[in-house]
Design a protein around this motif. Structure first.
Motif, PDB file in Angstrom:
ATOM      1  N   TYR A   1      32.387  35.148  36.297  1.00  0.00           N
ATOM      2  CA  TYR A   1      32.348  36.034  35.130  1.00  0.00           C
ATOM      3  C   TYR A   1      31.184  37.005  35.308  1.00  0.00           C
ATOM      4  O   TYR A   1      30.155  36.664  35.900  1.00  0.00           O
TER       5      TYR A   1
ATOM      6  N   SER B   1      39.635  45.186  25.092  1.00  0.00           N
ATOM      7  CA  SER B   1      40.273  44.611  26.265  1.00  0.00           C
ATOM      8  C   SER B   1      40.932  45.727  27.070  1.00  0.00           C
ATOM      9  O   SER B   1      41.302  46.762  26.517  1.00  0.00           O
TER      10      SER B   1
ATOM     11  N   ASP C   1      38.298  42.086  30.959  1.00  0.00           N
ATOM     12  CA  ASP C   1      39.147  40.914  30.815  1.00  0.00           C
ATOM     13  C   ASP C   1      39.192  40.526  29.337  1.00  0.00           C
ATOM     14  O   ASP C   1      38.167  40.548  28.646  1.00  0.00           O
ATOM     15  N   SER C   2      40.367  40.168  28.830  1.00  0.00           N
ATOM     16  CA  SER C   2      40.512  39.896  27.395  1.00  0.00           C
ATOM     17  C   SER C   2      39.673  38.701  26.957  1.00  0.00           C
ATOM     18  O   SER C   2      39.057  38.716  25.876  1.00  0.00           O
ATOM     19  N   GLU C   3      39.620  37.655  27.774  1.00  0.00           N
ATOM     20  CA  GLU C   3      38.813  36.486  27.419  1.00  0.00           C
ATOM     21  C   GLU C   3      37.331  36.850  27.380  1.00  0.00           C
ATOM     22  O   GLU C   3      36.599  36.430  26.473  1.00  0.00           O
ATOM     23  N   CYS C   4      36.888  37.641  28.340  1.00  0.00           N
ATOM     24  CA  CYS C   4      35.481  38.046  28.372  1.00  0.00           C
ATOM     25  C   CYS C   4      35.136  38.951  27.190  1.00  0.00           C
ATOM     26  O   CYS C   4      34.032  38.868  26.641  1.00  0.00           O
TER      27      CYS C   4
ATOM     28  N   ASP D   1      36.433  38.706  24.303  1.00  0.00           N
ATOM     29  CA  ASP D   1      36.299  37.782  23.167  1.00  0.00           C
ATOM     30  C   ASP D   1      34.947  37.077  23.178  1.00  0.00           C
ATOM     31  O   ASP D   1      34.355  36.846  22.119  1.00  0.00           O
ATOM     32  N   TYR D   2      34.445  36.726  24.359  1.00  0.00           N
ATOM     33  CA  TYR D   2      33.108  36.127  24.447  1.00  0.00           C
ATOM     34  C   TYR D   2      32.061  37.068  23.863  1.00  0.00           C
ATOM     35  O   TYR D   2      31.156  36.649  23.130  1.00  0.00           O
TER      36      TYR D   2
ATOM     37  N   ARG E   1      32.411  37.230  19.969  1.00  0.00           N
ATOM     38  CA  ARG E   1      31.900  36.019  19.325  1.00  0.00           C
ATOM     39  C   ARG E   1      30.375  35.970  19.380  1.00  0.00           C
ATOM     40  O   ARG E   1      29.712  35.554  18.424  1.00  0.00           O
TER      41      ARG E   1
ATOM     42  N   ARG F   1      36.103  38.214  36.791  1.00  0.00           N
ATOM     43  CA  ARG F   1      36.459  38.493  35.398  1.00  0.00           C
ATOM     44  C   ARG F   1      35.220  38.977  34.662  1.00  0.00           C
ATOM     45  O   ARG F   1      34.139  38.394  34.805  1.00  0.00           O
TER      46      ARG F   1
ATOM     47  N   GLN G   1      27.867  30.078  25.516  1.00  0.00           N
ATOM     48  CA  GLN G   1      29.291  29.776  25.426  1.00  0.00           C
ATOM     49  C   GLN G   1      29.838  29.240  26.742  1.00  0.00           C
ATOM     50  O   GLN G   1      30.693  28.349  26.769  1.00  0.00           O
TER      51      GLN G   1
END
Length: 376
Positions: free
Chosen positions: A150, A169, A294-297, A299-300, A303, A333, A373
């Protein structure tokens, strides 16, 4: 460490700026600061003057990289505060002094809160302003050893509320590159222009037609061609010109659209040159890949910002400006986010810009929350 310490660090970095590819003293200072934090591994001279510190845990887990930039700009500072640049014609007018301070502050936090699993890397990258630094980092064999899973980066952005986080994203900022088109014919006496081959008509045609080519690439995303500079012959009234030069900036939301734009533009230029019996050459500079999140990143990041009560704006479109972090996030990512630097703060690259010191703890806290996280 007390916040006064980080203000002093940021102001020292601001006073001693160095241009892309010449960040030797800045890199040495960063390395000395990191050495004091006793990382498990410290790398220097990565991709030029890059510096990276690694904090390892004994337990398996992800490798997470946070990145800042070392370089300044060839802009003469007009501010008069005590920490103004001491180097005429060079100054930190993009806020990289602030980004470096945020990352040093994060490294200090990590040194006191070691990862429970995996590895965390703080990377200080050279030559972002020219688009060369991130590519050189990725090409360096050390990067294969670091092998981040990441990666995260931020950029301060004046014109938006202080501390507001902007994220999306997919495409976050655009691919861009500078194009120089050179046309060569033959000079002649100005009284007998027909005995030469002037590029005047060809350069005029390109000025009229090149910007419109961008509109035909795709309707699905941003594609731009901006004319920057033009030169025709020499300032000599007795000579009909034999050479011309045209500069343009190509900008697209994706790398695929950039490739199509390059092909379209170069084919058109060659056809115009052939029509006017001219030879032609191309030169490319300041090459930036598109930066995709990256969509997950993403979101990190969101948050982490929410954890500290920082407002988050999810963007509908990518920013038009370019950033070479895309070369790093293409290798793992990742996500870049923008951090509002105040609605009345001078814009980056303005001669009166100065990084807002109140963003140092905000940026560090968001990075630290992402770190927790993933690795704690």
């Amino acid at each position: 460490m007390h916040k006064t310490h980080w203000l002093q660090i940021r102001h020292r970095l601001h006073q001693h700026p160095e241009l892309s590819g010449s960040e030797q003293a800045t890199a040495r200072f960063i390395a000395s600061q990191l050495q004091d934090l006793v990382p498990d591994r410290l790398y220097t001279d990565i991709g030029g003057h890059g510096v990276a510190a690694c904090f390892d845990s004994p337990n398996p887990g992800a490798t997470v990289l946070f990145r800042a930039e070392l370089d300044a700009l060839p802009i003469n500072e007009i501010n008069t505060f005590a920490h103004r640049s001491v180097t005429p014609g060079i100054s930190h007018k993009c806020g990289h002094d602030g980004h470096m301070t945020i990352l040093l502050s994060l490294a200090s936090y990590i040194a006191n809160n070691r990862p429970e699993r995996g590895t965390v890397i703080v990377l200080f990258q050279p030559a972002e302003e020219t688009g060369e630094g991130a590519r050189a980092i990725v090409a360096d064999p050390v990067f294969s050893e670091l092998a981040p899973d990441y990666c995260f980066a931020l950029h301060n952005l004046p014109g938006y509320p202080m501390g507001q986080v902007m994220i999306r994203s997919g495409s976050f900022n655009c691919a861009s590159r500078g194009l120089t088109v050179r046309l060569t014919g033959k000079t002649a006496h100005a009284a007998y222009p027909e005995t030469g081959i002037s590029p005047a008509s060809a350069i005029a045609e390109l000025i009229q037609t090149l910007p419109g080519l961008a509109k035909n690439i795709t309707q699905e995303e941003l594609v731009m061609l901006t004319l920057i500079h033009c030169k025709l012959g020499e300032a000599a009234f007795g000579t009909s010109p034999g050479e011309a030069e045209l500069l343009a900036t190509l900008r697209t939301e994706s790398d695929s659209a950039m490739n199509r734009l390059i092909e379209t533009v170069t084919e058109h230029c060659r056809a115009v040159a052939q029509q006017h019996s001219l030879s032609i050459s191309f030169e490319w500079n300041d090459i930036f890949a598109a930066s995709r999140n990256d969509s997950e990143c993403a979101d990190y990041v969101a948050r982490a910002a929410s954890e500290y009560g920082q407002p988050v704006q999810w963007l509908d479109e990518p920013f038009r400006w370019s950033e070479d972090f895309g070369a790093i996030s293409a290798a793992s990512r990742g996500a870049m986010f923008a951090l509002g630097a105040g609605e009345t703060t001078p814009q980056i690259h303005n001669p009166d810009y100065d990084f807002p010191d109140q963003l140092i703890p905000t940026g560090k806290d968001i990075f630290a929350a992402i770190y927790r996280q993933l690795l704690r």
